[in-house]
Scaffold this motif. Sequence first.
Motif, PDB file in Angstrom:
ATOM      1  N   SER A 179       2.154  -2.276  14.727  1.00  0.00           N
ATOM      2  CA  SER A 179       1.529  -1.293  13.853  1.00  0.00           C
ATOM      3  C   SER A 179       2.003  -1.450  12.422  1.00  0.00           C
ATOM      4  O   SER A 179       1.202  -1.363  11.476  1.00  0.00           O
ATOM      5  CB  SER A 179       1.840   0.123  14.361  1.00  0.00           C
ATOM      6  N   ALA A 180       3.299  -1.693  12.251  1.00  0.00           N
ATOM      7  CA  ALA A 180       3.856  -1.850  10.910  1.00  0.00           C
ATOM      8  C   ALA A 180       3.289  -3.087  10.219  1.00  0.00           C
ATOM      9  O   ALA A 180       2.919  -3.042   9.040  1.00  0.00           O
ATOM     10  CB  ALA A 180       5.377  -1.938  10.988  1.00  0.00           C
ATOM     11  N   VAL A 181       3.217  -4.201  10.928  1.00  0.00           N
ATOM     12  CA  VAL A 181       2.687  -5.431  10.343  1.00  0.00           C
ATOM     13  C   VAL A 181       1.210  -5.280  10.019  1.00  0.00           C
ATOM     14  O   VAL A 181       0.750  -5.645   8.928  1.00  0.00           O
ATOM     15  CB  VAL A 181       2.912  -6.622  11.298  1.00  0.00           C
ATOM     16  N   ASN A 182       0.432  -4.747  10.964  1.00  0.00           N
ATOM     17  CA  ASN A 182      -1.000  -4.577  10.732  1.00  0.00           C
ATOM     18  C   ASN A 182      -1.268  -3.659   9.542  1.00  0.00           C
ATOM     19  O   ASN A 182      -2.151  -3.926   8.717  1.00  0.00           O
ATOM     20  CB  ASN A 182      -1.675  -4.010  11.986  1.00  0.00           C
ATOM     21  N   ASN A 183      -0.499  -2.585   9.458  1.00  0.00           N
ATOM     22  CA  ASN A 183      -0.688  -1.631   8.368  1.00  0.00           C
ATOM     23  C   ASN A 183      -0.386  -2.260   7.017  1.00  0.00           C
ATOM     24  O   ASN A 183      -1.160  -2.112   6.057  1.00  0.00           O
ATOM     25  CB  ASN A 183       0.199  -0.403   8.584  1.00  0.00           C
ATOM     26  N   THR A 184       0.732  -2.963   6.930  1.00  0.00           N
ATOM     27  CA  THR A 184       1.109  -3.516   5.624  1.00  0.00           C
ATOM     28  C   THR A 184       0.179  -4.635   5.194  1.00  0.00           C
ATOM     29  O   THR A 184      -0.139  -4.773   4.008  1.00  0.00           O
ATOM     30  CB  THR A 184       2.575  -3.990   5.633  1.00  0.00           C
ATOM     31  N   LEU A 185      -0.314  -5.451   6.136  1.00  0.00           N
ATOM     32  CA  LEU A 185      -1.263  -6.500   5.765  1.00  0.00           C
ATOM     33  C   LEU A 185      -2.590  -5.909   5.319  1.00  0.00           C
ATOM     34  O   LEU A 185      -3.196  -6.363   4.342  1.00  0.00           O
ATOM     35  CB  LEU A 185      -1.471  -7.461   6.938  1.00  0.00           C
ATOM     36  N   GLU A 186      -3.040  -4.892   6.035  1.00  0.00           N
ATOM     37  CA  GLU A 186      -4.314  -4.267   5.682  1.00  0.00           C
ATOM     38  C   GLU A 186      -4.250  -3.590   4.316  1.00  0.00           C
ATOM     39  O   GLU A 186      -5.166  -3.729   3.494  1.00  0.00           O
ATOM     40  CB  GLU A 186      -4.689  -3.242   6.752  1.00  0.00           C
ATOM     41  N   LYS A 187      -3.154  -2.872   4.060  1.00  0.00           N
ATOM     42  CA  LYS A 187      -3.057  -2.110   2.818  1.00  0.00           C
ATOM     43  C   LYS A 187      -2.732  -2.990   1.606  1.00  0.00           C
ATOM     44  O   LYS A 187      -3.032  -2.605   0.464  1.00  0.00           O
ATOM     45  CB  LYS A 187      -1.972  -1.031   2.954  1.00  0.00           C
ATOM     46  N   ASN A 188      -2.123  -4.145   1.853  1.00  0.00           N
ATOM     47  CA  ASN A 188      -1.615  -4.952   0.735  1.00  0.00           C
ATOM     48  C   ASN A 188      -2.254  -6.332   0.616  1.00  0.00           C
ATOM     49  O   ASN A 188      -1.770  -7.166  -0.137  1.00  0.00           O
ATOM     50  CB  ASN A 188      -0.095  -5.133   0.879  1.00  0.00           C
ATOM     51  N   PHE A 189      -3.358  -6.561   1.329  1.00  0.00           N
ATOM     52  CA  PHE A 189      -3.951  -7.900   1.298  1.00  0.00           C
ATOM     53  C   PHE A 189      -4.364  -8.326  -0.110  1.00  0.00           C
ATOM     54  O   PHE A 189      -4.138  -9.482  -0.495  1.00  0.00           O
ATOM     55  CB  PHE A 189      -5.147  -7.971   2.248  1.00  0.00           C
ATOM     56  N   PRO A 190      -4.958  -7.454  -0.937  1.00  0.00           N
ATOM     57  CA  PRO A 190      -5.273  -7.870  -2.312  1.00  0.00           C
ATOM     58  C   PRO A 190      -4.042  -8.317  -3.097  1.00  0.00           C
ATOM     59  O   PRO A 190      -4.111  -9.256  -3.889  1.00  0.00           O
ATOM     60  CB  PRO A 190      -5.902  -6.605  -2.923  1.00  0.00           C
TER      61      PRO A 190
END
Length: 450
Positions: free
Chosen positions: A130-141
Amino acid sequence: MLDFAIFAVTFVIILVGAVLYLYPSSRSASGIPGLNPTEEKDGNLQDIVNRGSLHEFLASLHGQFGPVASFWFGGRPVVSLGSVDQLRQHINPNRTTDSFETMLKSLLGYQSGTGGGATEAVMRKKLYESAVNNTLEKNFPMLLKLVEELVGKWQSFPKDQHTPLCAHLLGLAMKAVTQLALGDRFRNDAEVIGFRKNHEAIWSEIGKGYLDGSMEKSSIRKEHYESALAEMETVLMSVAKDRKGQRSQTAFVDTLLQSNLTERQVMEDSMVFTLAGCVITANLCIWAVHFLSTSEDVQEKLHQELEDVLGSEPVSLDKIPQLRYFQQVLNETVRTAKLTPIAARLQENEGKVDQHIIPKEVSYSPLPNLVNLLNTSLSQSASKNVGLLLTFYTTISPHFRFAYTVATVVLSTVVRQLKLHQVKGQVVEARSELVSTPKDDTWITVSRRS
């Protein structure tokens, strides 16, 4: 021939963490052929060191004892399986854990989360995912921006200028991991530089200690390591304190803070993720770019896949699964470079391989091999074997999930804008560390795509 090569160099480790009736004074309880511990405390660690690597040690172990063999990793009994068919016999996908993380915690002297059994392992795995998915989704730009800045720098170089892969891609990994995992505090270059200094001091001693235990023989080195570790822990505790309770939940640490972990556990998990995340991400990118520089054909196939899947659009998180040839290249990079010494799955129930009984509460993992198949068309059966072996890395370890995403962004941005070339006469060798790391003098040259 290919199937034989995969069989000959692919090994699976089963780390028996909870088998209390197995201890160094007795081998007969396991009923599995193998080595007795050379030393009670270290098990067969010195034998591994003498062979030069865990991979070479396992090759020798299976040569001596056959396809199912045992040894001791420190005080823990280990069973290694030597073929894909035997791996299939022992798979239980319901329980997973990351023994690379467990090993790092042990080397750092951390205890939290290392002995909670299958239930805690599953809960922690879900939290990490959950932590990895969240940070990649929120910070991909943000990740795209960091990579574009690096590639823009490479574009500005004269055609024959040597580009230092290790320095540049480690720097990128440090920026990506710290900003995405720990938040906007690390948009400040001074914070990243301080993090990198301590990271290098800690990681270098972990690697050396794993290989030869030499840090204990030098009070100066030990003091330097302990000082860097204490300073890093202080920084991570400060980050957790600053971000606790804030509305913006964008970083890896934010998800940990929303759980029922203690402050100490959040710090320790952040330490392990950032330590391993930086190294694995950097080395996956370094090896992948280096291997690409040796093959213009592979670069062109990657470029064509970008055209087919993305057209003129930038890479996006939802499109990455469609870049299947990119995935294959990264998988082969992991195998060829032997990127991590161990990753594991935890099995809830007792298992059986051939005539051997493997006790419950065990974990098992594939090791990357030495076969470089970047320019090889895999047969259908071999492809299935490769897929089986390599799913361990992306489905178990949050560090690999993160690293694969960063590496895909790097490769897609690079091959869209540049052509990579080998430096003539360069011999690229790996340093002996926990993670396969190219020596610092690893270079390429680049030219712009017309």
